[in-house]
Design an enzyme around this catalytic site. Structure first.
Site, short mmCIF file in Angstrom:
data_model
loop_
_atom_site.label_atom_id
_atom_site.label_comp_id
_atom_site.label_asym_id
_atom_site.label_seq_id
_atom_site.Cartn_x
_atom_site.Cartn_y
_atom_site.Cartn_z
N HIS A 1 -9.78 -40.91 5.98
CA HIS A 1 -9.72 -39.45 6.07
C HIS A 1 -8.48 -39.00 6.85
O HIS A 1 -7.71 -38.16 6.37
CB HIS A 1 -11.00 -38.94 6.76
CG HIS A 1 -11.00 -37.47 7.04
ND1 HIS A 1 -11.65 -36.57 6.24
CD2 HIS A 1 -10.44 -36.74 8.04
CE1 HIS A 1 -11.48 -35.35 6.72
NE2 HIS A 1 -10.75 -35.42 7.83
N GLU A 2 -8.27 -39.57 8.02
CA GLU A 2 -7.13 -39.14 8.86
C GLU A 2 -5.80 -39.45 8.18
O GLU A 2 -4.84 -38.68 8.31
CB GLU A 2 -7.21 -39.79 10.25
CG GLU A 2 -8.46 -39.42 11.05
CD GLU A 2 -8.66 -37.92 11.22
OE1 GLU A 2 -7.65 -37.19 11.36
OE2 GLU A 2 -9.83 -37.47 11.21
N HIS B 1 -4.70 -36.69 6.05
CA HIS B 1 -3.98 -35.64 6.79
C HIS B 1 -2.52 -36.04 7.00
O HIS B 1 -1.61 -35.23 6.82
CB HIS B 1 -4.62 -35.39 8.16
CG HIS B 1 -5.94 -34.69 8.12
ND1 HIS B 1 -6.18 -33.62 7.31
CD2 HIS B 1 -7.10 -34.91 8.82
CE1 HIS B 1 -7.44 -33.20 7.50
NE2 HIS B 1 -8.02 -33.97 8.40
N HIS C 1 -8.48 -30.16 4.72
CA HIS C 1 -9.89 -30.42 4.41
C HIS C 1 -10.27 -29.86 3.05
O HIS C 1 -9.82 -28.78 2.64
CB HIS C 1 -10.79 -29.82 5.50
CG HIS C 1 -10.81 -30.66 6.72
ND1 HIS C 1 -11.08 -30.17 7.98
CD2 HIS C 1 -10.58 -31.99 6.88
CE1 HIS C 1 -11.01 -31.16 8.86
NE2 HIS C 1 -10.71 -32.27 8.21
ZN LIG Z 1 -9.93 -34.00 8.96
#
Ligand SMILES: [Zn+2]
Ligand SMILES: [Zn+2]
Length: 297
Positions: free
Chosen positions: A253-254, A257, A263
């Protein structure tokens, strides 16, 4: 001395430039025994026009995650701004947008999550995550992206954690590979200090404006391209076998980014903001997002 002060102020200005996100307050949330969860329990059924202890905390939470820009977080008045922000939160998370703190909202707000905001207040070329919008990925304001496809990454040393080093490196290698499989990127691990992407564990205050908050609540955060920093909260019960907080899930997930994705409100996406169990495969929405930004591999 003057020079040091000058350097400090330059650093402060730089930090503010590269972190234009409204997630500065280390507001906390975790399972039922925590103050914020108790606050939410006490707010059950509270609605617009009422004044109740804890509304200010709810307001702070909604501000931190990008749903509300106005108002003081010490204000316990449940006004129309709080109601509107709560409805946005509920819509983003596929709850009934009642504008009232109900059981489903309490449950969702009590999940551990990423420290990045869900809705970025600047206009976005791909403005998803708004009420009524289709499920979709998002980008950061201005859609910042990497200007090259060959990126190096480095494990930074940091706080001691509950997961061993081999497992950490394997999990991140797999996470990098997942994104490489669906994008033009090639990632190579290095020990060189000039690495494009860095990741490591940090505890509490850690040289950015976003201190971590102990076990549960905020798990990690990462910075938009071409910053490259990924920080994990060292106080989590990190695991490599899918139990407790699965490290690879949060790493995947990170890393999204770090590559430029915000998101998503697609509940199947790796880029949705809440931690609700192991999730190590990218969804179609994640793949569509990275390919919209960089093209296919
Ligand atoms: Zn996030
Ligand atoms: Zn950090």
């Amino acid at each position: 001395m003057a020079l040091n002060l000058l350097n400090l102020s330059i650093l402060f200005v730089l930090l503010n430039i590269i972190n234009p996100f409204p997630f500065a307050e280390p507001r906390t949330l975790e399972a039922s025994t925590t103050p914020f969860s108790k606050t939410l329990q006490n707010l059950r059924g509270v609605h617009r026009g009422q004044n109740a202890k804890g509304v200010g905390e709810l307001r702070g939470y909604l501000q931190k995650y990008g749903y509300l820009t106005k108002g003081s977080s010490s204000n316990d008045n449940f006004d129309e701004n709080v109601e509107s922000a709560l409805k946005h939160y509920q819509a983003f998370h596929h709850l009934r947008d009642t504008g009232v703190v109900d059981d489903d909202t309490i449950k969702k707000m009590s999940l551990p999550r990423c420290g990045m905001p869900d809705i970025i207040t600047n206009p976005n070329p791909n403005p998803n995550g708004l009420v009524g919008a289709p499920e979709n990925y998002t980008f950061f304001p201005g859609s910042p992206k990497w200007s090259k496809f060959f990126l190096t990454y480095r494990r930074t040393s940091g706080a001691t954690v509950s997961i061993n080093e081999t497992a950490v490196r394997r999990a991140m290698r797999d996470a990098f590979q997942s994104w490489a499989n669906v994008s033009p990127f090639t990632f190579n691990e290095t020990t060189d200090r000039s690495a494009d992407i860095t990741y490591g564990f940090h505890r509490g205050l850690h040289l950015d404006l976003y201190p971590f908050d102990g076990p549960g609540r905020v798990l990690a955060h990462a910075f938009a391209p071409e910053d490259g920093r990924i920080h994990f909260d060292a106080d989590e019960l990190w695991r490599s076998n899918g139990s407790d907080i699965d490290f690879q899930t949060v790493g995947l997930h990170e890393l999204g980014h770090s590559l430029g994705l915000g998101h998503s409100n697609d509940t199947d996406a790796v880029m949705q903001p809440n931690y609700d169990g192991q999730r190590r495969s990218l969804s179609q929405d994640d793949i569509d997002g990275i390919q919209a930004l960089y093209g296919q591999n």
